[in-house]
Scaffold this motif. Structure first.
Motif, PDB file in Angstrom:
ATOM      1  N   UNK A   1       0.834  -1.207   0.000  1.00 17.97           N
ATOM      2  CA  UNK A   1       0.000   0.000   0.000  1.00 17.97           C
ATOM      3  C   UNK A   1       0.868   1.255   0.000  1.00 17.97           C
ATOM      4  N   UNK A   2       2.004   1.197   0.702  1.00 20.07           N
ATOM      5  CA  UNK A   2       2.920   2.343   0.705  1.00 20.07           C
ATOM      6  C   UNK A   2       3.565   2.505  -0.678  1.00 20.07           C
ATOM      7  N   UNK A   3       3.918   1.371  -1.325  1.00 21.55           N
ATOM      8  CA  UNK A   3       4.440   1.440  -2.701  1.00 21.55           C
ATOM      9  C   UNK A   3       3.385   2.069  -3.620  1.00 21.55           C
ATOM     10  N   UNK A   4       2.098   1.742  -3.368  1.00 23.99           N
ATOM     11  CA  UNK A   4       1.007   2.266  -4.205  1.00 23.99           C
ATOM     12  C   UNK A   4       0.937   3.788  -4.162  1.00 23.99           C
ATOM     13  N   UNK A   5       1.459   4.395  -3.085  1.00 23.30           N
ATOM     14  CA  UNK A   5       1.448   5.867  -2.988  1.00 23.30           C
ATOM     15  C   UNK A   5       2.234   6.505  -4.127  1.00 23.30           C
ATOM     16  N   UNK A   6       3.039   5.708  -4.841  1.00 24.23           N
ATOM     17  CA  UNK A   6       3.749   6.227  -6.013  1.00 24.23           C
ATOM     18  C   UNK A   6       2.770   6.731  -7.069  1.00 24.23           C
ATOM     19  N   UNK A   7       1.544   6.148  -7.121  1.00 19.53           N
ATOM     20  CA  UNK A   7       0.596   6.550  -8.178  1.00 19.53           C
ATOM     21  C   UNK A   7       0.082   7.976  -8.007  1.00 19.53           C
ATOM     22  N   UNK A   8      -0.479   8.366  -6.823  1.00 22.99           N
ATOM     23  CA  UNK A   8      -0.850   9.786  -6.685  1.00 22.99           C
ATOM     24  C   UNK A   8       0.359  10.711  -6.850  1.00 22.99           C
ATOM     25  N   UNK A   9       1.504  10.243  -6.381  1.00 20.47           N
ATOM     26  CA  UNK A   9       2.737  11.040  -6.515  1.00 20.47           C
ATOM     27  C   UNK A   9       3.042  11.285  -7.995  1.00 20.47           C
ATOM     28  N   UNK A  10       2.897  10.231  -8.801  1.00 21.16           N
ATOM     29  CA  UNK A  10       3.174  10.341 -10.232  1.00 21.16           C
ATOM     30  C   UNK A  10       2.149  11.246 -10.914  1.00 21.16           C
ATOM     31  N   UNK A  11       0.860  11.079 -10.554  1.00 27.28           N
ATOM     32  CA  UNK A  11      -0.192  11.875 -11.209  1.00 27.28           C
ATOM     33  C   UNK A  11      -0.043  13.357 -10.892  1.00 27.28           C
ATOM     34  N   UNK A  12       0.399  13.670  -9.670  1.00 25.78           N
ATOM     35  CA  UNK A  12       0.484  15.075  -9.247  1.00 25.78           C
ATOM     36  C   UNK A  12       1.888  15.623  -9.434  1.00 25.78           C
TER      37      UNK A  12
END
Lengths: 149, 217
Positions: B60-71
């Motif tokens: 789930x912490x790795x998944x935080x890469x997605x909002x990071x990438x989008x923003x």
């Protein structure tokens, strides 16, 4: 050649098995597959992050290194962000995933006995101080940046 | 028995999400802290039973890469304020924990366990151990402090005006739990919080061993 304790052919086969499809899923079966691929990619990056942290003695947790690797990957392959979109569901579940840790925190806190109240006051003060300082510093820096431009 | 802990945790969580006004993680944690001993489940078997949820924390912490990438574009435009906020917040967390803890008469060992609490739990535990504090207490303090920070999320969003600044504050002060709260409130705050959580883990690992011996002298 052995990488992160995994023989290279096994590693290569594993990477090939989770080959990421290049478009966003449409049907229910594709969504399920995309969800499984997403979980496999996220779990693999967690393990890879842990392995890198262990090998290089980095002062951050493995999953954060895994997240950095995923950002780097997505900047190369932006289309994969659509395939991994089901990861948003996992992010939405984050508070639930922290819940057992919070329940397990009760033991060490109860063991403090009479020191519990000052410890809680200290934790609260430090949390508020960090939050207010970080937000204030970010706003001041943003103001200074906009003025110098 | 293993499934009992998992089912109990999920059941209490769903009940807690129906309770309006109180963040579910707080009401659920209080309910479970009372229910687990009342049902005669010992802490070790609860931890084993609930471990599938904890195992998903890493992914789930790795998944935080997605909002990071989008923003990423919005975050890059606010890079200098973000780094300034994270470093200042990280130092403030360490210094205030040592000063307030000392003023309240806590022992040096307790202060050493509390100093790195703004970092995410595994980092807090390893930094505290390196400083000579109790790792278990440090991890517990990190988690509980994270919930305290997450409670302040709506206030932070109002006070910061820019949601990215609020995210910086939440990620710095309340690591993953603050980031989870930010993710539920605002996508830009979520991405900022995820990057702040990562950078603050690094900053705490570097700053705490420098600042704490200096302050405790």
């Amino acid at each position: 050649m052995v990488m992160f304790g995994i023989p290279y052919p096994v590693l290569k086969a594993g990477v090939a098995a989770v080959k990421v499809p290049s478009s966003a899923p449409a049907s229910a079966a594709e969504r399920v597959r995309a969800g499984i691929v997403t979980l496999a990619v996220l779990a693999g990056l967690t393990l890879l992050g842990d392995a890198l942290v262990g090998a290089l003695h980095l002062p951050v947790p493995g999953p954060l290194v895994g997240a950095a690797l995923l950002v780097a990957w997505l900047t190369q392959r932006p289309a994969h962000a659509g395939v991994l979109a089901s990861a948003d569901g996992l992010i939405a579940a984050l508070p639930l995933l922290f819940l057992p840790l919070l329940v397990e925190a009760v033991g060490p806190l109860r063991a403090l006995g009479p020191a519990l109240l000052p410890v809680v006051i200290t934790m609260t003060a430090a949390t508020v101080a960090a939050l207010v300082t970080a937000v204030a510093a970010a706003r001041i820096a943003a103001w200074l940046c906009s003025r110098s431009r | 028995m293993a499934l009992l802990a998992l089912a109990l945790t999920l059941g209490v969580w769903f009940a807690a999400t129906r309770l309006r006004g109180v963040p579910p993680i707080l009401s659920a944690a209080v309910a479970l802290a009372l229910l687990v001993p009342a049902l005669g489940i010992d802490p070790a078997s609860y931890a084993r039973g609930a471990s599938p949820l904890v195992a998903l924390l890493g992914p789930a912490v790795v998944a935080l890469a997605l909002p990071l990438f989008r923003e990423r574009a919005g975050l890059a435009r606010r890079l200098v304020p973000a780094v300034a906020g994270i470093l200042a917040g990280s130092a403030a967390a360490i210094v205030s924990a040592v000063l307030v803890g000392h003023a309240l008469g806590l022992s040096d060992a307790l202060v050493r366990a509390l100093a790195p609490r703004a970092a995410t739990a595994p980092v807090a535990a390893s930094v505290a151990a390196a400083l000579g504090g109790d790792a278990h207490l440090a991890a517990a303090a990190a988690v509980v402090g994270g919930v305290l920070g997450a409670l302040l999320a709506p206030l932070a969003l109002r006070f910061a005006r820019d949601p990215r600044d609020a995210g910086i504050g939440l990620g710095t002060a309340a690591h993953g739990i603050g980031t989870a709260r930010a993710a539920a409130l605002d996508p830009a705050a979520s991405a900022a919080a995820a990057s702040a959580m990562a950078l603050n883990a690094l900053a705490t690992a570097v700053l705490a061993p420098l600042l704490v011996p200096l302050l405790l002298r």
